[in-house]
Design a protein around this motif. Structure first.
Motif, PDB file in Angstrom:
ATOM      1  N   ARG A   1       0.832  -1.209   0.000  1.00 46.00           N
ATOM      2  CA  ARG A   1       0.000   0.000   0.000  1.00 46.00           C
ATOM      3  C   ARG A   1       0.865   1.257   0.000  1.00 46.00           C
ATOM      4  NH1 ARG A   1      -2.915  -2.815   3.902  1.00 46.00           N
ATOM      5  NH2 ARG A   1      -2.219  -1.411   5.552  1.00 46.00           N
ATOM      6  N   THR A   2       1.958   1.228   0.772  1.00 47.97           N
ATOM      7  CA  THR A   2       2.872   2.376   0.793  1.00 47.97           C
ATOM      8  C   THR A   2       3.478   2.595  -0.581  1.00 47.97           C
ATOM      9  OG1 THR A   2       3.399   1.984   3.134  1.00 47.97           O
ATOM     10  CG2 THR A   2       4.945   3.332   1.870  1.00 47.97           C
ATOM     11  N   ALA A   3       3.856   1.509  -1.251  1.00 49.97           N
ATOM     12  CA  ALA A   3       4.414   1.624  -2.604  1.00 49.97           C
ATOM     13  C   ALA A   3       3.407   2.259  -3.550  1.00 49.97           C
ATOM     14  CB  ALA A   3       4.831   0.250  -3.121  1.00 49.97           C
TER      15      ALA A   3
ATOM     16  N   TRP B   1       7.293  -0.337  -9.026  1.00 47.45           N
ATOM     17  CA  TRP B   1       5.942  -0.877  -8.984  1.00 47.45           C
ATOM     18  C   TRP B   1       5.420  -1.161 -10.391  1.00 47.45           C
ATOM     19  CZ3 TRP B   1       4.042  -3.234  -5.122  1.00 47.45           C
ATOM     20  CH2 TRP B   1       2.673  -3.534  -5.060  1.00 47.45           C
ATOM     21  N   ASN B   2       5.696  -0.250 -11.335  1.00 47.56           N
ATOM     22  CA  ASN B   2       5.234  -0.460 -12.707  1.00 47.56           C
ATOM     23  C   ASN B   2       5.944  -1.642 -13.360  1.00 47.56           C
ATOM     24  OD1 ASN B   2       3.329   1.615 -12.777  1.00 47.56           O
ATOM     25  ND2 ASN B   2       4.875   3.147 -13.300  1.00 47.56           N
ATOM     26  N   ARG B   3       7.229  -1.805 -13.059  1.00 49.40           N
ATOM     27  CA  ARG B   3       7.971  -2.936 -13.613  1.00 49.40           C
ATOM     28  C   ARG B   3       7.411  -4.249 -13.063  1.00 49.40           C
ATOM     29  NH1 ARG B   3      12.594  -0.786 -13.117  1.00 49.40           N
ATOM     30  NH2 ARG B   3      13.331  -1.741 -11.183  1.00 49.40           N
ATOM     31  N   THR B   4       7.061  -4.258 -11.785  1.00 52.13           N
ATOM     32  CA  THR B   4       6.462  -5.448 -11.190  1.00 52.13           C
ATOM     33  C   THR B   4       5.110  -5.738 -11.831  1.00 52.13           C
ATOM     34  OG1 THR B   4       7.581  -4.981  -9.104  1.00 52.13           O
ATOM     35  CG2 THR B   4       5.738  -6.507  -9.022  1.00 52.13           C
ATOM     36  N   ALA B   5       4.308  -4.697 -12.023  1.00 53.96           N
ATOM     37  CA  ALA B   5       3.005  -4.883 -12.673  1.00 53.96           C
ATOM     38  C   ALA B   5       3.179  -5.458 -14.067  1.00 53.96           C
ATOM     39  CB  ALA B   5       2.255  -3.553 -12.730  1.00 53.96           C
ATOM     40  N   ASP B   6       4.180  -4.992 -14.800  1.00 57.77           N
ATOM     41  CA  ASP B   6       4.421  -5.509 -16.153  1.00 57.77           C
ATOM     42  C   ASP B   6       4.713  -7.007 -16.133  1.00 57.77           C
ATOM     43  OD1 ASP B   6       3.995  -3.065 -17.353  1.00 57.77           O
ATOM     44  OD2 ASP B   6       6.126  -2.532 -17.440  1.00 57.77           O
TER      45      ASP B   6
ATOM     46  N   ALA C   1      -5.758  -4.778 -17.742  1.00 58.27           N
ATOM     47  CA  ALA C   1      -6.915  -4.330 -16.969  1.00 58.27           C
ATOM     48  C   ALA C   1      -7.131  -5.224 -15.745  1.00 58.27           C
ATOM     49  CB  ALA C   1      -8.162  -4.331 -17.855  1.00 58.27           C
ATOM     50  N   LEU C   2      -6.970  -6.532 -15.920  1.00 59.17           N
ATOM     51  CA  LEU C   2      -7.127  -7.457 -14.786  1.00 59.17           C
ATOM     52  C   LEU C   2      -6.079  -7.195 -13.713  1.00 59.17           C
ATOM     53  CD1 LEU C   2      -7.891 -10.781 -16.695  1.00 59.17           C
ATOM     54  CD2 LEU C   2      -9.384  -9.706 -14.996  1.00 59.17           C
ATOM     55  N   CYS C   3      -4.829  -6.959 -14.134  1.00 57.37           N
ATOM     56  CA  CYS C   3      -3.754  -6.709 -13.172  1.00 57.37           C
ATOM     57  C   CYS C   3      -4.064  -5.509 -12.295  1.00 57.37           C
ATOM     58  CB  CYS C   3      -2.435  -6.506 -13.921  1.00 57.37           C
ATOM     59  SG  CYS C   3      -1.045  -6.088 -12.847  1.00 57.37           S
ATOM     60  N   TRP C   4      -4.451  -4.390 -12.907  1.00 58.69           N
ATOM     61  CA  TRP C   4      -4.690  -3.177 -12.129  1.00 58.69           C
ATOM     62  C   TRP C   4      -5.984  -3.271 -11.333  1.00 58.69           C
ATOM     63  CZ3 TRP C   4      -0.629  -0.668 -11.087  1.00 58.69           C
ATOM     64  CH2 TRP C   4       0.403  -0.569 -12.021  1.00 58.69           C
ATOM     65  N   MET C   5      -6.972  -4.035 -11.837  1.00 59.59           N
ATOM     66  CA  MET C   5      -8.185  -4.267 -11.048  1.00 59.59           C
ATOM     67  C   MET C   5      -7.851  -5.060  -9.787  1.00 59.59           C
ATOM     68  SD  MET C   5     -11.329  -6.855 -11.825  1.00 59.59           S
ATOM     69  CE  MET C   5     -10.202  -8.189 -11.361  1.00 59.59           C
ATOM     70  N   ILE C   6      -7.035  -6.105  -9.934  1.00 62.53           N
ATOM     71  CA  ILE C   6      -6.650  -6.925  -8.785  1.00 62.53           C
ATOM     72  C   ILE C   6      -5.872  -6.078  -7.777  1.00 62.53           C
ATOM     73  CG2 ILE C   6      -5.168  -8.852  -8.061  1.00 62.53           C
ATOM     74  CD1 ILE C   6      -5.959 -10.195 -10.787  1.00 62.53           C
ATOM     75  N   GLU C   7      -4.947  -5.258  -8.273  1.00 61.06           N
ATOM     76  CA  GLU C   7      -4.157  -4.405  -7.362  1.00 61.06           C
ATOM     77  C   GLU C   7      -5.063  -3.490  -6.540  1.00 61.06           C
ATOM     78  OE1 GLU C   7      -1.100  -0.803  -8.047  1.00 61.06           O
ATOM     79  OE2 GLU C   7      -3.260  -0.570  -7.827  1.00 61.06           O
TER      80      GLU C   7
END
Length: 202
Positions: A110-112, A126-131, A161-167
């Motif tokens: 959450r802090t990240a 964080w964006n690299r991890t999401a990728d 879209a699924l990745c960012w929804m889950i996050e």
């Protein structure tokens, strides 16, 4: 310095850096990012402020180091989760792992997320991890028969879209009870399976 002494010094440095990061994580829970200070971190790690600055130049750098350690752990723990041949098993395993990770590291994650727009280094991490997770989700969708390509109804766009929804779903659920994480997991799993064209009886 003799080689043996050098190795000992490096090990001591690793221990100190770990203590700094562990203290930072504890202080995030106790005080929060804004309230904690470099002095608090140094005191908790049982070192001087000067010694802390040998490893990190500021509180922001300490938190960035903590986020880096956490996202490395996230990827190590999740790397093989979505690789099961059966896409349904892959989705179920991925969501189970997501619950575990948010239970263990929800505060740091959450802090990240909170700092990702204002601290470029954290945003990049964080964006690299999401990728990496988008790539894994894409592979699961493709194994389930979703076409690959650049369209909005094709695997890469759906995976993002699924990745960012889950996050976002887990960000909010992790601030509540463990039961809320389970509900979030079940909901995200249902949406992911539905997006993949899989139903409860497939």
């Amino acid at each position: 310095m003799p080689p043996g002494s050098r190795r000992s010094a490096e090990r001591k440095g690793d221990v100190r850096e770990r203590a700094i990061l562990d203290t930072c994580e504890a202080l995030l829970a106790d005080k929060g990012y804004e309230a904690m200070t470099v002095g608090d971190i140094a005191e908790g790690a049982d070192i001087t402020r000067g010694a802390l600055y040998f490893y990190f130049g500021s509180k922001q750098e300490v938190v960035t180091g903590l986020v880096a350690r956490t996202v490395e752990h996230l990827w190590e723990r999740s790397r093989a989760t979505a690789q099961a041949d059966d896409p349904r098993r892959a989705v179920t395993a991925a969501m189970r792992r997501t619950v575990e990770l948010w239970t263990e590291h929800g505060l740091v994650m959450r802090t990240a997320i909170d700092l990702s727009l204002t601290v470029p280094e954290i945003g990049a991490l964080w964006n690299r991890t999401a990728d990496l997770f988008v790539t894994a989700i894409t592979a699961v969708l493709e194994r389930a028969g979703v076409r690959t390509g650049t369209g909005p109804d094709e695997a890469p766009a759906m995976a993002r879209a699924l990745c960012w929804m889950i996050e976002r779903t887990f960000y909010h659920a992790s601030q509540g009870s463990p039961g809320e994480l389970e509900v979030a997991s079940a909901t995200c799993e249902h949406i992911w399976l539905t997006s993949a064209g899989l139903t409860a009886t497939d």
